[in-house]
Design a protein around this motif. Structure first.
Motif, PDB file in Angstrom:
ATOM      1  N   LEU A  14      10.783  14.979   4.332  1.00 23.71           N
ATOM      2  CA  LEU A  14       9.596  14.325   4.878  1.00 23.71           C
ATOM      3  C   LEU A  14       9.468  12.897   4.353  1.00 23.71           C
ATOM      4  N   VAL A  15       9.573  12.728   3.040  1.00 24.56           N
ATOM      5  CA  VAL A  15       9.417  11.397   2.446  1.00 24.56           C
ATOM      6  C   VAL A  15      10.590  10.495   2.808  1.00 24.56           C
ATOM      7  N   GLU A  16      11.783  11.064   2.874  1.00 27.38           N
ATOM      8  CA  GLU A  16      12.953  10.268   3.234  1.00 27.38           C
ATOM      9  C   GLU A  16      12.801   9.684   4.638  1.00 27.38           C
ATOM     10  N   GLN A  17      12.212  10.451   5.532  1.00 29.31           N
ATOM     11  CA  GLN A  17      12.052  10.002   6.916  1.00 29.31           C
ATOM     12  C   GLN A  17      10.798   9.160   7.134  1.00 29.31           C
ATOM     13  N   PHE A  18       9.865   9.213   6.187  1.00 34.64           N
ATOM     14  CA  PHE A  18       8.606   8.485   6.345  1.00 34.64           C
ATOM     15  C   PHE A  18       8.843   7.003   6.052  1.00 34.64           C
ATOM     16  N   ASP A  19       8.496   6.153   6.985  1.00 34.99           N
ATOM     17  CA  ASP A  19       8.721   4.714   6.847  1.00 34.99           C
ATOM     18  C   ASP A  19       7.562   4.082   6.082  1.00 34.99           C
ATOM     19  N   VAL A  20       7.817   3.635   4.838  1.00 37.41           N
ATOM     20  CA  VAL A  20       6.770   3.006   4.042  1.00 37.41           C
ATOM     21  C   VAL A  20       6.681   1.499   4.294  1.00 37.41           C
ATOM     22  N   GLU A  21       7.634   0.941   5.018  1.00 32.55           N
ATOM     23  CA  GLU A  21       7.677  -0.515   5.239  1.00 32.55           C
ATOM     24  C   GLU A  21       6.423  -1.078   5.941  1.00 32.55           C
ATOM     25  N   VAL A  48       0.866  -1.175   0.000  1.00 34.10           N
ATOM     26  CA  VAL A  48       0.000   0.000   0.000  1.00 34.10           C
ATOM     27  C   VAL A  48       0.904   1.227   0.000  1.00 34.10           C
ATOM     28  N   VAL A  49       0.721   2.094  -0.979  1.00 30.44           N
ATOM     29  CA  VAL A  49       1.525   3.314  -1.066  1.00 30.44           C
ATOM     30  C   VAL A  49       0.788   4.408  -0.293  1.00 30.44           C
ATOM     31  N   PRO A  50       1.323   4.831   0.867  1.00 31.76           N
ATOM     32  CA  PRO A  50       0.563   5.686   1.792  1.00 31.76           C
ATOM     33  C   PRO A  50       0.619   7.173   1.464  1.00 31.76           C
ATOM     34  N   ALA A  51       0.252   7.521   0.227  1.00 35.94           N
ATOM     35  CA  ALA A  51       0.300   8.924  -0.179  1.00 35.94           C
ATOM     36  C   ALA A  51      -0.564   9.802   0.722  1.00 35.94           C
ATOM     37  N   GLY A  52      -1.746   9.320   1.080  1.00 34.97           N
ATOM     38  CA  GLY A  52      -2.650  10.099   1.919  1.00 34.97           C
ATOM     39  C   GLY A  52      -2.058  10.433   3.275  1.00 34.97           C
ATOM     40  N   LEU A  53      -1.331   9.482   3.864  1.00 31.53           N
ATOM     41  CA  LEU A  53      -0.728   9.722   5.172  1.00 31.53           C
ATOM     42  C   LEU A  53       0.412  10.719   5.090  1.00 31.53           C
ATOM     43  N   VAL A  54       1.162  10.689   3.991  1.00 32.22           N
ATOM     44  CA  VAL A  54       2.255  11.650   3.821  1.00 32.22           C
ATOM     45  C   VAL A  54       1.687  13.054   3.640  1.00 32.22           C
ATOM     46  N   ILE A  55       0.626  13.183   2.854  1.00 32.19           N
ATOM     47  CA  ILE A  55      -0.012  14.494   2.686  1.00 32.19           C
ATOM     48  C   ILE A  55      -0.561  14.994   4.023  1.00 32.19           C
ATOM     49  N   GLU A  56      -1.159  14.085   4.799  1.00 26.47           N
ATOM     50  CA  GLU A  56      -1.662  14.456   6.119  1.00 26.47           C
ATOM     51  C   GLU A  56      -0.534  14.996   6.994  1.00 26.47           C
ATOM     52  N   LYS A  57       0.608  14.326   6.967  1.00 23.57           N
ATOM     53  CA  LYS A  57       1.756  14.755   7.768  1.00 23.57           C
ATOM     54  C   LYS A  57       2.275  16.103   7.292  1.00 23.57           C
ATOM     55  N   ALA A  58       2.339  16.286   5.975  1.00 24.96           N
ATOM     56  CA  ALA A  58       2.808  17.563   5.429  1.00 24.96           C
ATOM     57  C   ALA A  58       1.892  18.706   5.844  1.00 24.96           C
ATOM     58  N   ARG A  59       0.584  18.455   5.863  1.00 28.26           N
ATOM     59  CA  ARG A  59      -0.376  19.492   6.262  1.00 28.26           C
ATOM     60  C   ARG A  59      -0.190  19.873   7.730  1.00 28.26           C
TER      61      ARG A  59
END
Length: 255
Positions: free
Chosen positions: A242-249, A162-173
């Motif tokens: 942000l993306v570098e630190q976001f754990d997608v695992e 699952v590619v968590p694009a929504g969660l990354v956008i939430e974090k950025a906001r």
């Protein structure tokens, strides 16, 4: 006579360029994005391919997208969708599934049913399916919990990434409310699309995004640059950190 020779040379060069491009696509990993405007806004799949090319990664992206469509409509070839025909005609290594932004909230059973139909179809064709977790509307951040829940449930049930694009956008906001990540209440801005593309590049390749440039482009038949995006340096630095630190695992159940 000179005009005829010039035209012949042009045709030969064009044919050579197209042949080379086709041969390159044959060698690249092919990824099909299936969805709607949440996928194609600001040429997001092309941004992912441009990021890969800049980093020397062989990745070719294609997309089957119709505005406002859901996976049921893609399956039943409604709204002039051509997804199943495309899957019959072309062999892809991976395919990204993105349903309508409200499907996980208003049509949960439909989301599960047609997600599963596509998952089975793709796997039978030797194509690895992935799920594209979308985001909450600008006016209603509370949507994200339900969106996340349903995409993760489907991913866990079928052992998918699952590619968590929504969660990354939430974090950025949360971290940078000053940034305009939305074009309107729903669709991403150009900056938002760049951020989403970073998430996909990291998820698809497993590679660092720290060296991705702020300007991305595709190339014409003779190497001319067609620019896809321009991101301010300070904005690009924030997105990449942000993306570098976001754990997608934790969102990859395929391992």
């Amino acid at each position: 006579m000179k005009k005829i020779v010039s035209r012949l040379l042009y045709v030969l060069l064009l044919a050579g360029g197209l042949t080379q491009a086709f041969a390159q696509q044959q060698e690249d990993e092919k990824v099909l994005f299936i969805g709607n405007s949440f996928t194609y806004f600001w040429n997001m799949p092309d941004l992912v391919e441009a990021m890969a090319k800049d980093q020397g990664v062989n990745l070719y992206t294609d997309h089957s997208t119709v505005g406002g469509s859901n996976l049921k409509q893609h399956w039943e070839e409604e709204k002039e969708t051509q997804t199943r025909k495309r899957l019959e005609a072309i062999s892809y290594d991976r395919a990204v599934l993105q349903d309508h932004s409200l499907s996980t909230i208003d049509h949960t059973e439909r989301f599960q049913e047609y997600g599963e139909r596509f998952i089975e179809l793709l796997r039978n064709k030797g194509t690895e399916p992935l799920l594209y977790m979308s985001w909450a509307y600008d006016s209603n951040p509370l949507m994200q919990d339900k969106i996340t829940q349903e995409y993760l449930a489907l991913g866990k049930k079928h052992n998918l990434q699952v590619v968590p694009a929504g969660l990354v956008i939430e974090k950025a906001r949360q971290l940078r409310p000053d940034l305009d990540l939305f074009f309107d209440d729903k669709h991403p801005s150009a900056d938002g699309a760049y951020l989403i593309a970073l998430v996909f590049y990291k998820a698809l390749t497993g590679k660092s995004i720290s060296e991705i440039p702020n300007r991305l482009y595709s190339e014409g038949d003779f190497g001319e640059r067609h620019y896809l995006c321009f991101v301010l340096p300070e904005t690009g630095d924030f997105f990449r950190d942000l993306v570098e630190q976001f754990d997608v695992e934790p969102y990859d159940y395929s391992k």
